[in-house]
Design an enzyme around this catalytic site. Structure first.
Site, PDB file in Angstrom:
ATOM      1  CG  ASP A 162      -1.945   1.139   1.156  1.00  0.00           C
ATOM      2  OD1 ASP A 162      -2.336   1.533   0.047  1.00  0.00           O
ATOM      3  OD2 ASP A 162      -2.322   1.643   2.221  1.00  0.00           O
ATOM      4  CB  CYS A 190     -16.502  -5.171 -15.737  1.00  0.00           C
ATOM      5  SG  CYS A 190     -15.575  -4.972 -14.199  1.00  0.00           S
ATOM      6  CB  CYS A 248     -19.478   7.563  -8.475  1.00  0.00           C
ATOM      7  SG  CYS A 248     -18.261   8.716  -7.776  1.00  0.00           S
ATOM      8  CB  CYS A 256     -19.280  -4.558  -7.467  1.00  0.00           C
ATOM      9  SG  CYS A 256     -18.422  -5.727  -8.556  1.00  0.00           S
TER      10      CYS A 256
END
Length: 317
Positions: free
Chosen positions: A131, A185, A195, A243
């Site tokens: 990260d 996807c 969003c 999702c």
């Protein structure tokens, strides 16, 4: 079975025994396409105040700059999925922030995996990345077959979804490489559609400046953003919660990520925290604690104003 195949299976088995849910291996090579995309993203100002992204961007996509002589990138993932208890009419803390500081957990386990690599080859060179390291975790997760990069830019695994912590070990030993994950996807645009700030400007294109996670983590002092964060105290899970691959992923069984704290994440609005000591006492084991009481109270105040002034609140996503 060849020596390389045996070593590969030994490392993967060790990774799974350490609690990593997924492990894959990619060839350590410079990725010019990812480099160009990163430069374009930075040049368009989409990194916002994250100036660290501008420092030596090639380092993030060229393993040789991370580890001289790198041959393989061992990519791992750990699921952190828990029931979100999400309601748009209640303050919300992103699932990732409810457990222990994952960077510390991941690094500790990756060090143990390095020990296994050293057992295979005593003089093996290794470099751990999690990260905060200057490398692209999602690039290597994709290249190693852990998952594909969804339209929300996050890594998605067909079985475990996208609530995944990622990490890598760069090493100079030869291993068997996995096949790059294929995009699954399809025509779905649920993440783009949900969003609320338009941060996902198109498939795989994120403008961090508009992202609620950025606003509540990287740019909290910018009060002009506070009206945009909605009900989110820290982070934002909306593009993941909608999702299809996150409909019913298995609950994370990684005990190393769980805290002993008995926190009711369903009723955040009922929390009454009046001091830093009280804040630390309640959240000391969680990622939320590292952001501090002052920032927490500032953002919570903005969230409560947003919830009071919302023209229309939909409780379900």
């Amino acid at each position: 079975m060849s020596v390389i195949e045996a070593n590969t299976e030994r490392i993967k088995s060790a990774a799974r025994n350490l609690g990593f849910d997924l492990v894959g291996i990619a060839k350590a090579e410079y990725n010019p396409i990812a480099h160009d995309r990163l430069l374009n993203w930075i040049d368009n100002g989409r990194a916002g105040k994250m100036k660290y992204m501008e420092r030596n961007p090639r380092l993030r996509v060229d393993p040789e700059l991370t580890l001289n002589g790198a041959q393989s990138v061992i990519s791992v993932a750990m699921s952190y999925w828990q029931e979100p208890h999400y309601s748009r009419s209640e303050p919300y803390v992103s699932i990732y922030a409810r457990g222990k500081v994952y960077q510390e957990v991941m690094k500790r386990k990756l060090r143990s995996l390095v020990d296994e690599i050293k057992n295979i080859k005593e003089d093996a060179k290794t470099k751990i990345a999690v990260d905060t390291s200057p490398t692209m975790d999602k690039l290597w997760a994709r290249e190693s077959g852990i998952g594909w990069q969804g339209k929300n830019t996050l890594i998605i695994n067909g079985k475990l979804g996208s609530f995944l912590f990622l990490g890598e070990i760069f090493t100079d030993i030869d291993l068997v490489y996995d096949t790059k994950a294929e995009d699954r996807c399809g025509s779905c645009t649920k993440c783009l559609d949900i969003c609320p700030t338009g941060a996902l400007i198109s498939a795989n294109q994120l403008d961090a400046r508009k992202c609620i996670s950025y606003m509540t983590i990287e740019d909290t002092d910018n009060r002009s953003n506070h009206g945009e964060i909605g009900n989110n105290i820290l982070g934002c899970d909306l593009c993941q919660l909608v999702c299809p691959y996150n409909r019913k992923p298995p609950i994370s069984q990684n005990a190393a990520l769980r805290t002993e704290s008995n926190i009711d994440w369903k009723n955040i609005s009922s929390w009454t925290i009046k001091s830093d000591n009280e804040f630390q006492e309640r959240f000391s084991e969680t990622i939320l604690a590292k952001y501090g009481f002052n920032r927490y109270t500032m953002i919570l105040s903005a969230v409560l104003v947003n919830l009071k002034t919302a023209d229309r609140i939909t409780s379900e996503i």
